[in-house]
Design an enzyme around this catalytic site. Structure first.
Site, short mmCIF file in Angstrom:
data_model
loop_
_atom_site.label_atom_id
_atom_site.label_comp_id
_atom_site.label_asym_id
_atom_site.label_seq_id
_atom_site.Cartn_x
_atom_site.Cartn_y
_atom_site.Cartn_z
N GLY A 16 43.25 -5.77 -42.44
CA GLY A 16 42.51 -6.20 -43.64
C GLY A 16 41.57 -7.34 -43.29
NE ARG A 110 45.49 -1.88 -42.70
CZ ARG A 110 44.99 -2.54 -43.76
NH1 ARG A 110 44.10 -1.99 -44.53
NH2 ARG A 110 45.40 -3.77 -44.01
CG ASP A 141 53.38 -9.05 -39.41
OD1 ASP A 141 53.52 -9.73 -38.39
OD2 ASP A 141 54.31 -8.42 -39.96
CB THR A 164 46.54 -12.18 -43.31
OG1 THR A 164 47.15 -11.78 -44.54
CG2 THR A 164 47.45 -13.18 -42.64
CG ASP A 166 48.68 -10.92 -48.23
OD1 ASP A 166 47.64 -10.98 -48.90
OD2 ASP A 166 49.31 -9.86 -48.01
CG ASP A 168 51.72 -11.82 -44.66
OD1 ASP A 168 50.86 -12.33 -43.92
OD2 ASP A 168 51.81 -10.59 -44.83
NE ARG A 210 50.91 -5.02 -48.36
CZ ARG A 210 50.05 -4.27 -47.72
NH1 ARG A 210 49.85 -3.05 -48.09
NH2 ARG A 210 49.38 -4.72 -46.69
P1 ADP Z 1 47.11 -6.30 -40.69
O1 ADP Z 1 46.77 -6.69 -39.31
O2 ADP Z 1 46.11 -6.82 -41.69
O3 ADP Z 1 48.55 -6.59 -41.03
P2 ADP Z 1 47.79 -3.47 -40.37
O4 ADP Z 1 49.25 -3.70 -40.52
O5 ADP Z 1 47.21 -2.29 -41.05
O6 ADP Z 1 46.91 -4.71 -40.84
O7 ADP Z 1 47.49 -3.37 -38.79
C1 ADP Z 1 46.17 -3.22 -38.34
C2 ADP Z 1 46.16 -2.37 -37.11
O8 ADP Z 1 46.94 -2.99 -36.08
C3 ADP Z 1 46.77 -0.99 -37.26
O9 ADP Z 1 45.91 -0.06 -37.86
C4 ADP Z 1 47.04 -0.65 -35.80
O10 ADP Z 1 45.86 -0.29 -35.13
C5 ADP Z 1 47.53 -2.00 -35.26
N1 ADP Z 1 49.00 -2.05 -35.37
C6 ADP Z 1 49.74 -2.39 -36.44
N2 ADP Z 1 51.06 -2.29 -36.19
C7 ADP Z 1 51.17 -1.85 -34.91
C8 ADP Z 1 52.25 -1.50 -34.05
N3 ADP Z 1 53.52 -1.61 -34.45
N4 ADP Z 1 51.97 -1.06 -32.81
C9 ADP Z 1 50.70 -0.96 -32.39
N5 ADP Z 1 49.62 -1.25 -33.15
C10 ADP Z 1 49.84 -1.69 -34.39
#
Ligand code: ADP
Length: 381
Positions: A16, A110, A141, A164, A166, A168, A210
């Site tokens: 995000g 993502r 995260d 982020t 949030d 969090d 969240r």
């Molecule tokens: P944020 O970073 O805002 O929390 P996401 O949780 O959607 O957003 O994670 C963003 C991107 O980071 C994912 O689309 C993926 O490419 C990568 N990512 C997230 N979790 C994992 C994971 N467990 N292993 C590998 N890549 C990950």
């Protein structure tokens, strides 16, 4: 691992978007060029850009040569305006005028493929072939989990930067974007108050957050919203919603003319509900206010889900300053031959690098409870 000045450092924004990502990118590029004489590659669309670039050159011995030529030819703005170019060598001009702008000029995305170890291997091979020895990932995260995996699976120097709205991520006091989002929420509450006052209304505003209610809590404290409901308070039940409605009714009896309630999107309900919390609260409150013999049967409750407006807008000075401090610390870690892979964090008002998987700051939970308590005492009458 030590970086030689000619090894480019790659930077990407993932997950995000958050205000402050642009300010961070600018700081990384300017410090790279002005202080460390090291080129910076901007990666388009987060991990997706790296995966796309890896696929472009896969199985084609000339592919990597062509990619290098493209990066050298289309630097700065020229690379940025070509939506197909995934890796751009940034220059001074390409980050000029972006500091206060929300979002990210590199794009964020993502990328589900990045969860697969074989895809991350392709990306590592690509970066090695390009001579990139370090990658900086700004995101939430999930993005930082991806960065940790890259650090474990390669010899690259990997630095994460929390971004982020949030707030969090519990190992840092603040992430990029939080200060701006609080500012935006205060602005939103100010606008809703005008109509709430004029029409004697109760407004239920749903904020992002969240897993954590930090954003809602800070916004409530800064805006004077009458109530804040966060995931940390546990699930809402019919009884707890009636208790809140009683509280609002009591305040109305004592002369209050309106109420603004902030509810974080992550608040759960018992029994579980699929609708947005703002609508569930509206129904519960409205039913209570309209019960037989109630003193304020005309009291209207209006819900509003604030959504993505919280992500955008002009980045606050607080976020721009934090972005510059995170970038400075990231460069220090990148250039230190004994430096570690890890994440920039604001702890006890100092910026430092903490290892991936660093435990939560215990003070964060204590501080959150204290903030909620303070808000209660400031808003009750
Ligand atoms: P944020 O970073 O805002 O929390 P996401 O949780 O959607 O957003 O994670 C963003 C991107 O980071 C994912 O689309 C993926 O490419 C990568 N990512 C997230 N979790 C994992 C994971 N467990 N292993 C590998 N890549 C990950």
């Amino acid at each position: 691992m030590s970086l030689s000045p000619e090894s480019p450092v790659a930077v990407l924004c993932s997950g995000g978007d958050a205000p402050g990502m642009n300010a961070f990118l600018r700081a990384m590029v300017r410090l790279g060029l002005n202080r460390h004489e090291t080129p910076v590659y901007g990666i388009r669309d987060g991990y997706r850009g790296l995966v796309r670039a890896a696929r472009q050159v896969e199985g084609d011995p000339e592919g990597i040569v062509r990619l290098k030529q493209e990066i050298e030819r289309n630097t700065g703005h020229r690379g940025l305006i070509d939506a197909q170019q995934c890796i751009i060598q940034m220059d001074h001009a390409s980050v000029s005028g972006i500091m206060g702008k929300g979002g990210t000029i590199l794009g964020s995305a993502r990328c589900l493929d990045f969860h697969k170890p074989e895809v991350r291997r392709e990306v590592i091979t690509l970066l090695e072939k390009l001579g990139v020895k370090a990658l900086v990932v700004s995101g939430g995260d999930g993005s930082l989990t991806g960065a940790r995996l890259l650090a474990e699976e390669s010899n690259l120097r990997i630095i994460g930067v929390p971004a982020t709205i949030d707030n969090d991520l519990q190992f840092t006091e603040m992430a990029l974007g939080v200060d701006t989002a609080v500012h935006t929420l205060v602005w939103a509450v100010d606008h809703f108050i005008d109509t709430a006052r004029s029409h004697r209304r109760v407004m239920v505003l749903e904020t992002m957050g969240r897993e954590s209610g930090d954003l809602a809590r800070m916004a409530a404290l800064a805006s004077g919203a009458e109530m804040v409901i966060t995931p940390e308070g546990g699930p809402m039940t019919e009884a707890s919603m009636i208790a809140l409605a009683e509280k609002i009714e009591g305040a109305m009896t004592r002369g209050r003319g309106h109420a603004i309630i902030l509810i974080a999107e992550g608040v759960r309900f018992e029994p579980p509900q699929s609708r947005n919390g703002a609508y569930i609260l509206r129904d519960a409150f409205q039913k209570y206010f309209q019960r037989e013999g109630a003193p304020f049967q005309d009291l209207e409750v209006r819900p509003s889900v604030l959504g993505h407006l919280q992500r955008g807008g002009h980045t606050t000075p607080g976020d721009c300053i934090l972005a510059a401090r995170f970038a400075e610390e990231a460069w220090k870690a990148l250039l230190d031959p004994n430096g570690i892979n890890g994440i920039t964090a604001l702890r006890y008002n100092k910026v430092e690098i903490v290892p991936f998987g660093c435990p939560d700051l215990p003070e964060r939970a204590i501080h959150s409870r204290a903030m909620e308590h303070l808000h209660d005492d400031l808003s009750n009458w």
